[in-house]
Structures are given as structure tokens and as C-alpha cells.
Write a protein that holds these residues in place. Structure first.
Motif, PDB file in Angstrom:
ATOM      1  N   GLN A   1       0.824  -1.203   0.000  1.00  0.00           N
ATOM      2  CA  GLN A   1       0.000   0.000   0.000  1.00  0.00           C
ATOM      3  C   GLN A   1       0.860   1.255   0.000  1.00  0.00           C
ATOM      4  O   GLN A   1       0.597   2.209  -0.739  1.00  0.00           O
ATOM      5  N   ARG A   2       1.934   1.271   0.816  1.00  0.00           N
ATOM      6  CA  ARG A   2       2.793   2.455   0.864  1.00  0.00           C
ATOM      7  C   ARG A   2       3.546   2.649  -0.442  1.00  0.00           C
ATOM      8  O   ARG A   2       3.751   3.780  -0.895  1.00  0.00           O
ATOM      9  N   LEU A   3       3.977   1.550  -1.070  1.00  0.00           N
ATOM     10  CA  LEU A   3       4.681   1.672  -2.350  1.00  0.00           C
ATOM     11  C   LEU A   3       3.746   2.193  -3.440  1.00  0.00           C
ATOM     12  O   LEU A   3       4.141   3.025  -4.273  1.00  0.00           O
ATOM     13  N   LYS A   4       2.516   1.718  -3.439  1.00  0.00           N
ATOM     14  CA  LYS A   4       1.561   2.187  -4.446  1.00  0.00           C
ATOM     15  C   LYS A   4       1.215   3.659  -4.236  1.00  0.00           C
ATOM     16  O   LYS A   4       1.080   4.426  -5.192  1.00  0.00           O
ATOM     17  N   ASP A   5       1.080   4.062  -2.972  1.00  0.00           N
ATOM     18  CA  ASP A   5       0.740   5.458  -2.677  1.00  0.00           C
ATOM     19  C   ASP A   5       1.887   6.400  -3.023  1.00  0.00           C
ATOM     20  O   ASP A   5       1.663   7.546  -3.446  1.00  0.00           O
ATOM     21  N   ALA A   6       3.131   5.934  -2.840  1.00  0.00           N
ATOM     22  CA  ALA A   6       4.284   6.820  -3.022  1.00  0.00           C
ATOM     23  C   ALA A   6       4.551   7.136  -4.487  1.00  0.00           C
ATOM     24  O   ALA A   6       4.919   8.262  -4.837  1.00  0.00           O
ATOM     25  N   GLY A   7       4.401   6.168  -5.369  1.00  0.00           N
ATOM     26  CA  GLY A   7       4.744   6.424  -6.762  1.00  0.00           C
ATOM     27  C   GLY A   7       6.238   6.258  -7.001  1.00  0.00           C
ATOM     28  O   GLY A   7       7.045   6.246  -6.065  1.00  0.00           O
ATOM     29  N   GLY A   8       6.635   6.124  -8.257  1.00  0.00           N
ATOM     30  CA  GLY A   8       7.986   5.749  -8.643  1.00  0.00           C
ATOM     31  C   GLY A   8       9.117   6.576  -8.073  1.00  0.00           C
ATOM     32  O   GLY A   8       9.974   6.076  -7.349  1.00  0.00           O
ATOM     33  N   LYS A   9       9.140   7.886  -8.370  1.00  0.00           N
ATOM     34  CA  LYS A   9      10.292   8.697  -8.005  1.00  0.00           C
ATOM     35  C   LYS A   9      10.363   9.014  -6.518  1.00  0.00           C
ATOM     36  O   LYS A   9      11.357   9.564  -6.051  1.00  0.00           O
TER      37      LYS A   9
END
Length: 689
Positions: free
Chosen positions: A297-305
Motif C-alpha cells: 500500500q505504501r509503495l503504491k501510494d508513493a509512486g515511482g520517483k
């Protein structure tokens, strides 16, 4: 080549060999205790006596050079009687300790007493007893067992270069010890345990814990420094009981450092054996599904860069490749394997390898050390440098802090300006390098981890080019980088570095502190300043509760190097395989499997399900991984920077040899060594034994 006759066989052997060596070459076994092929000849155990025609008395085969026309007999009744007599004398004062001796089952004295000894004793007098000597927290002594072979003395003096052992007294009163009672200060001291042919010197941490026949051996490689020493991991059930060296002539010969040998007790302390998730400010146990859900969930919320990844010093190549490909699928360009911030150039392999190779040190005839202390960064490699120095005509210059490297050096100062002078050819040592046939230099992380590290790397390249270190005979390359991390070369080979417009280690830390980086994925990274991560969400995947786990918001328990099949590349670029000796504790799993499972939860599955498929991908990423245990010369080219050099003196990267990584920091044995040798809290007397 001299021609001689051994047991009726005419043989031609090289001049300079001894009779014992000549016999070994044709497969004839000569019993011996004091002789060792890597040590000077002592000739004092007399177990290797043979008959030589026209000789008035038996000769010690280990000390007698071969000569034309010699006639040698190694197994006559007279020789057998001599061996029984020598063995009887050796056993006169030897205690009957076999049932309680840690050397039992792998003891040269036991083996040779059975093979060559007499079946009874005629000695009725009282046996001699010798007081045990204190040699530090690593080596346990039972000196009544000592047979005065002097192997330990010769090793400590000749190979380790710390002449702290010797013999006092004569005849029956002779005793081996440290003269003044003190701990041995060599980082290689544990090797005298392997050299001792009896049970006089044994491993103190291993004492009374297991028998050799109870153990299951696994051949692997060490990861506690960048040398890649070949080791044997002995296990009983789920526990690592000891670590021993394996012979590899081109890497570690048959030696290992004390950290490699004795830090194994850290593998069972402070272990991460279940996932943890931080809730309400406290880490709480969780299931794998819960931990993966939070991370996803945190990785999806943060976005690539706004996502970054840092690989630690003990990471295997499989897990680094899996993490790199996961970051690619997340569209994150921010990743780095240079945990110390070293300004290494990942675009040219020759710029970050020990190009001379470790064995190639013996071909060099001049050396320049820049910002490195090989005695503490790589003790086994330092022993090779000492070996070359003892051969003579090997001037060594040191730019950096002065210290005892166990061999003579010319200290050129700590100012980086000295390197500029050598590169310009105005320093006297530059002329020494130019006159040498095979000169070499070693630049360490103490020079490259500075802000001006790229410029220093460029100066080192110029020195190599202007002082004749490139080319020469047989494609000689004298430019060398000495790494301190087992994962560093593998990470650079895989390109675990910032991609286009990506952030390196310093950029990641600054970005996390400013709030520009939302998620930082630490793959066993414990050596960075965790305070600089600010409010970023930290995922720590590793095997010990060290600095990274203390800062983490989610902990994913991984496997230590003895608990997985992993690929590592040592400082010279040699690809080697570590092997699983025991299974990870609790719910911990192999690192690449954790990343593969996480990719499924993220909906971005990685394209491999088995170790074989992953290693095929590894080879596709870089062909060097296809050739295990083989050296591949790297092409030379332009690298390094041309910026200004700071005048601050070099600072060495390791200030405490015994506590450099999460495993050694969890080891009680290494903590004991640190107290004695580094902080000096317990002193160097036998009171702490």
C-alpha cells in the motif's frame, strides 16, 4: 633436474626440493609434524626420518635437499623402527586426554600414532606437566599436549608478522608461549589452531561443544569482508558450530581472518525470525500477509520517483537483482549499493576491481597504498602483501594514516596532495614506481568515500597510466580498488546504481530528510545514518536486529549467508557461490523469495520462480556471472573525475576490525575481542581469560 631413486623408483624432480617433497610428488607418504609447506623448515620433530644410502645415520627428509644420485628408502624395517621410536618419545609426556580433547577425531598425533606408532609404552616415570598459557579470547591452550613442532611460532612470525610467540627453555624444560603473558594481537591468530598437529591449541569459543564426526560440512564463501575467503561451515542440526578455511590458492591459500572464523556465534543472536509492523509507534509482530499488505500500500501510494532502495554490504547478487527489477517495475530510478557513499564508477569494470588479483600480488615489485589499511580491511590479502614483502625488493609507499601493517613501508604522509605530486611525477616515490617492472597501487574506501572521491579515483588512474602500471608483461594491470563490502562488486556488476535522473545514496538521504522520498527499502543496509531518513516510511529486509531494523516501519526477516544459496563477487571480480548450510530461523525466508512474493502482492510479478531461473537472469544481466571462480580481465578506459582535492587528511574506513557488520556486532566473541584489543577495557593479561 636431479635424478634420484626412491624405494627402487628412479625419479626426476626439480632442484631445490626436499626429499619429503619429492616423495609427496610421487605419492609416497612420509609422516611428519613440524613440516608445513607454507612455513619455513624447522626439522625438529624427526618423524620424517628416512634411510639414505651411504649416510652414516638417518636423515630428516623435510630438511634434506635432493641431489643427483641419491638412493632413498622410506619403508624398510629400520625406518619403521625409527618411526616407532620417535613416536614413543613424543608420547612420553603427552597426556591421555583424547576422550576430552577437542582435537579428537581430526588429530595428526592420533592418526600417526595408529599408523606408525608402537603398541605399548615402556615409560614408567612421572609425566611432565606444563602450565597453560594465555593467548587471548580466541585460542585455548593445553600446553602439556605440546610436542614442540613450532608451527604456531613460525606462522605468527612469518605469515601473520606479529612475532609474539616463541620458545623458552631447552630440552624437557622447553615451553611455547608469549614470553610476557598477553593476548595475540594478530587478526589471523586463529589459524594456529588448524596448524597445531595435536590438541595443544584449540578454539576457545568452540571448546566442548561438538565432536567432528557429529558435524555436517558445507563448502561456502565468507562475506564478512570483500576477499571472498573459501570456508567450510560445520553444522549440527539447525546450528552453525564452527567455520574453518578451505584451500584456495588464488584467494586465501588456507588462511582466514579471526572475524571469519569466530563471528559465527552472531548468527544465532539478535535474529529477526518473524515479520514486524510498526503500529502506534511500536514494532509489533505480524503475519507475512499483513506485512506485505502494508508495504504494498505504501509503495503504491508513493509512486515511482518517491521510492528508493539501498543494498547493504552482505547482500547476495540474486537478491540485489530481484530488488533492482522490482524498483524498475515501480518506475523508481533511485537505488544504490554503495552504502558508504564511495565515488566508484559503475560504467567501467576495471575502475572498481582489484585488477592485479590477490595471487598476482606475488608478481608485483612496487606498491602504493592510498587511503587503505589492508591489515584491518582484508587481513588475508594483507598476508599476501607481507608474503611478497618478505621475498625482498618490494618498496611499499603509504598515503594515509600510519599504522603497523606487519611489513616495512615508506609513510609518505596523510595529505592527499601527495597523490597529486606522484601523478605529476614530482614526488620521489613516482620514480620508484616508474622503475619497477610490475608496479601496483591499492586505493581504499577511505580515499573514495570522501566528497572528492571521484577526483582521487581520477588521480589514481593517472598514476597507474603514468607510472607503467597498465600493460607491461602478460597484460599486467596494477590498478586496484580494495573493497570492504562483500556485496559491492556484485552490486556494481548488476548496475545497482542510480539510473537516469536517479538519486545516489547521498541524494536518497537528503531527499528522505526533505520529504521528497516517501519510502526507503533497505536490503540489509545498516551502515547508513538512519537519522537522515527523516519521516520516510522504511522497509527493512534483513537477518539481524541492527540499526536498520530499529528504524524500520516494517521488518521482513531474511536469511544470513549461511542460510541461503547466494552468489557473491569478491574485490578482484571473482564470482563465487555461497551455499545453504542451515535453514533460516522461524518464519525468515531467503531474500530473493521475499522480493518475488512481494512483487506478486504489488501486481508486478518478477519473471522467475526458481533459483535456476533467477541465476539465468543474473547471467543475462551481466555475462561475468556465467563463469564461476574464474578471473576475467577488465578492459581499461577513462574513469574518475578532475575536480579539486580537499586538503583534509585521509580517514580509514574501519576503526574496529571486530565490529563491522550486523553478524559480528551480534557476536559475543567479537565483542570480547573488541573490549580487549580496541577499547582496552580488560587489558591484555590473563585475568580476563
Amino acid at each position: 633436474m636431479p635424478k634420484l631413486t626412491i624405494d627402487g623408483r628412479e625419479v626426476d624432480v626439480e632442484a631445490g626440493l626436499t626429499i619429503l617433497q619429492a616423495c609427496q610428488k610421487i605419492g609416497i607418504e612420509i609422516p611428519h609434524f613440524c613440516y608445513h609447506e607454507r612455513l619455513s623448515i624447522a626439522g625438529n620433530c624427526r618423524m620424517c626420518l628416512v634411510e639414505m644410502e651411504r649416510a652414516p645415520k638417518p636423515v630428516a627428509s623435510c630438511a634434506m635437499p635432493v641431489a643427483e644420485g641419491m638412493v632413498i628408502r622410506t619403508n624398510t624395517p629400520k625406518v619403521q623402527q625409527m618411526r616407532r621410536g620417535v613416536m614413543e618419545f613424543l608420547l612420553i609426556n603427552h597426556p591421555l586426554d583424547c576422550p576430552i580433547c577437542d582435537q579428537g577425531g581430526e588429530c595428526d598425533l592420533q592418526d600417526q600414532a595408529i599408523g606408525y606408532g608402537y603398541d605399548r609404552s615402556r615409560y614408567a616415570e612421572n609425566k611432565r606437566a606444563v602450565k597453560d598459557k594465555y593467548m587471548g579470547p580466541l585460542v585455548k591452550t593445553i600446553m602439556t599436549r605440546c610436542i614442540h613442532c613450532t608451527r604456531c611460532i613460525r606462522f605468527i612470525t612469518e605469515v601473520a608478522g606479529v612475532p609474539e610467540l616463541g620458545a623458552t627453555g631447552r630440552g624437557e624444560d622447553m615451553e611455547v608461549g608469549t614470553y610476557v603473558e598477553k593476548a595475540l594481537t594478530s587478526e589471523l591468530s586463529g589459524n594456529i589452531i588448524d596448524l597445531c598437529p595435536v590438541g595443544a591449541l584449540t578454539s576457545a569459543p568452540y571448546a566442548f561443544t561438538a565432536r567432528s564426526w557429529e558435524l555436517r560440512p558445507t563448502e561456502s564463501v565468507d562475506v564478512l569482508d570483500a576477499v571472498g575467503s573459501n570456508i567450510r561451515v560445520d553444522t549440527r542440526g539447525p546450528e552453525v558450530m564452527r567455520v574453518l578455511p578451505r584451500v584456495h590458492e588464488d584467494v586465501n591459500e588456507e588462511w582466514v581472518s579471526d572475524k571469519t572464523r569466530f563471528a559465527y556465534d552472531g548468527l544465532k543472536r539478535r535474529r529477526l525470525d518473524r515479520p514486524w509492523v510498526r503500529r502506534d509507534g511500536k514494532l509489533q509482530p505480524a503475519t507475512w500477509a499483513d506485512a506485505f499488505a502494508v508495504v504494498a500500500q505504501r509503495l503504491k501510494d508513493a509512486g515511482g520517483k518517491r521510492v528508493a532502495a539501498i543494498a547493504g554490504d552482505l547482500a547476495d547478487c540474486e537478491s540485489m537483482l530481484a530488488l533492482k527489477e522490482l524498483m524498475t517495475r515501480l518506475r523508481s530510478p533511485n537505488l544504490d549499493c554503495r552504502q558508504d557513499g564511495a565515488k566508484l564508477d559503475p560504467t567501467l569494470r576495471a575502475s572498481y576491481l582489484f585488477n592485479t588479483t590477490i595471487a598476482g600480488i606475488e608478481r608485483a615489485d612496487a606498491c602504493l597504498l592510498i587511503g587503505t589499511d589492508p591489515r584491518r580491511e582484508a587481513p588475508v590479502l594483507n598476508a599476501r602483501l607481507r608474503k611478497r614483502a618478505c621475498m625482498g625488493k618490494f618498496p611499499i609507499g603509504v598515503v594515509g594514516p600510519a599504522g603497523d601493517l606487519t611489513y616495512d613501508v615508506q609513510h609518505l604522509g596523510e595529505d592527499p596532495a601527495v597523490i597529486q605530486e606522484i601523478a605529476a611525477g614530482t614526488h620521489p616515490f613516482a620514480e620508484i614506481l616508474k622503475q619497477a617492472k610490475n608496479p601496483m597501487l591499492i586505493v581504499g574506501q577511505g580515499a573514495l568515500a570522501r566528497a572528492d572521491g571521484a577526483a582521487i579515483l581520477g588521480l589514481a588512474r593517472r598514476i597507474a597510466e603514468t607510472c607503467g602500471m597498465i600493460g607491461g608483461e602478460a597484460g599486467w594491470n596494477g590498478f586496484n580498488v580494495l573493497h570492504t563490502a562483500a556485496a559491492r562488486v556484485g552490486g556494481l556488476d548488476l548496475g545497482f546504481v542510480p539510473r537516469k535522473n536517479g538519486l545516489d545514496l547521498e541524494g536518497i538521504l537528503e531527499g528522505a530528510g526533505r520529504g521528497d522520498i516517501d519510502v526507503v527499502y533497505l536490503l540489509g543496509a545498516d551502515e547508513i545514518d538512519m537519522r537522515r531518513l527523516g519521516n520516510a516510511f522504511v522497509v527493512y529486509q534483513g537477518h539481524h536486529g541492527d540499526a536498520g531494523a530499529a528504524r524500520a516501519d516494517v521488518i521482513l526477516p531474511g536469511a544470513a549467508y549461511t542460510e541461503k544459496n547466494g552468489t557473491y563477487v569478491n574485490t578482484e571480480g571473482r564470482v563465487q557461490n555461497g551455499r545453504l548450510a542451515v535453514y533460516p530461523p522461524g518464519e525468515a525466508r531467503e531474500d530473493w523469495k521475499i522480493l518475488r512474493a512481494l512483487s506478486d502482492v504489488l501486481g508486478k510479478p518478477l519473471p522467475y520462480n526458481t533459483l535456476g531461473e533467477l541465476r539465468a537472469r543474473l547471467t543475462k544481466a551481466n555475462p561475468v556471472f556465467a563463469r564461476v571462480d574464474a578471473m576475467q580481465p577488465a578492459a581499461w578506459g577513462e574513469f574518475g573525475g578532475d575536480g579539486p582535492i580537499e586538503r583534509a587528511p585521509f580517514v580509514l574506513p574501519i576503526d574496529n576490525f571486530y565490529l563491522t557488520d550486523p553478524i559480528s556486532r551480534a557476536s559475543l566473541t567479537m565483542a570480547r575481542c573488541s573490549e580487549i584489543f580496541i577499547t582496552g577495557e580488560l587489558g591484555k593479561t590473563g585475568t580476563d581469560a
